[in-house]
Scaffold this motif. Sequence first.
Motif, PDB file in Angstrom:
ATOM      1  N   TYR A  90      -3.998   4.907  -2.897  1.00 42.85           N
ATOM      2  CA  TYR A  90      -2.805   4.484  -3.644  1.00 42.85           C
ATOM      3  C   TYR A  90      -1.796   3.830  -2.700  1.00 42.85           C
ATOM      4  O   TYR A  90      -1.247   2.760  -3.001  1.00 42.85           O
ATOM      5  N   LEU A  91      -1.555   4.448  -1.545  1.00 45.57           N
ATOM      6  CA  LEU A  91      -0.582   3.896  -0.591  1.00 45.57           C
ATOM      7  C   LEU A  91      -1.040   2.552  -0.034  1.00 45.57           C
ATOM      8  O   LEU A  91      -0.235   1.619   0.098  1.00 45.57           O
ATOM      9  N   GLU A 132      -4.770   9.605  -2.526  1.00 48.80           N
ATOM     10  CA  GLU A 132      -3.386   9.288  -2.166  1.00 48.80           C
ATOM     11  C   GLU A 132      -3.344   8.167  -1.129  1.00 48.80           C
ATOM     12  O   GLU A 132      -2.515   7.250  -1.221  1.00 48.80           O
ATOM     13  N   ASP A 149      -0.159  -4.791  -2.587  1.00 48.42           N
ATOM     14  CA  ASP A 149       0.557  -5.429  -3.696  1.00 48.42           C
ATOM     15  C   ASP A 149       1.910  -5.984  -3.259  1.00 48.42           C
ATOM     16  O   ASP A 149       2.422  -6.923  -3.868  1.00 48.42           O
ATOM     17  N   ASN A 150       2.495  -5.424  -2.201  1.00 47.81           N
ATOM     18  CA  ASN A 150       3.823  -5.853  -1.748  1.00 47.81           C
ATOM     19  C   ASN A 150       3.778  -6.920  -0.656  1.00 47.81           C
ATOM     20  O   ASN A 150       4.827  -7.392  -0.221  1.00 47.81           O
ATOM     21  N   ASN A 199      -3.114   0.378  -1.537  1.00 43.57           N
ATOM     22  CA  ASN A 199      -3.021  -0.604  -2.619  1.00 43.57           C
ATOM     23  C   ASN A 199      -1.583  -1.008  -2.884  1.00 43.57           C
ATOM     24  O   ASN A 199      -1.296  -2.186  -3.151  1.00 43.57           O
ATOM     25  N   THR A 200      -0.653  -0.058  -2.809  1.00 44.25           N
ATOM     26  CA  THR A 200       0.764  -0.381  -2.981  1.00 44.25           C
ATOM     27  C   THR A 200       1.224  -1.328  -1.882  1.00 44.25           C
ATOM     28  O   THR A 200       1.940  -2.304  -2.133  1.00 44.25           O
ATOM     29  N   HIS A 201       0.809  -1.076  -0.658  1.00 42.09           N
ATOM     30  CA  HIS A 201       1.162  -1.960   0.457  1.00 42.09           C
ATOM     31  C   HIS A 201       0.613  -3.368   0.237  1.00 42.09           C
ATOM     32  O   HIS A 201       1.320  -4.362   0.412  1.00 42.09           O
TER      33      HIS A 201
END
Length: 76
Positions: free
Chosen positions: A52-53, A49, A59-60, A55-57
């Motif tokens: 994932y968080l 988890e 990507d943004n 990688n999401t950061h």
Amino acid sequence: MGMATSFDPNGKPVEISISPKNPFCPAVITLRTEGYSVQLHLRDEIIAELAYLVNTHIDNIEYPQPVLPAEKEEIA
């Protein structure tokens, strides 16, 4: 039991390592800089988890776009 800590390396390099789980201990994520370290003992589900968080950061993040030099216009 709860605990909060702050980790501010003040621009110094941070060494990050992950020790895999073993029969006696979950995986350990270590953040280390000069004179200070934090160890997180986490189950694999929590590490997934967290990944994932992060990688999401990433990507943004809006990186600045390079400005290409303007082409010269030919005058007729």
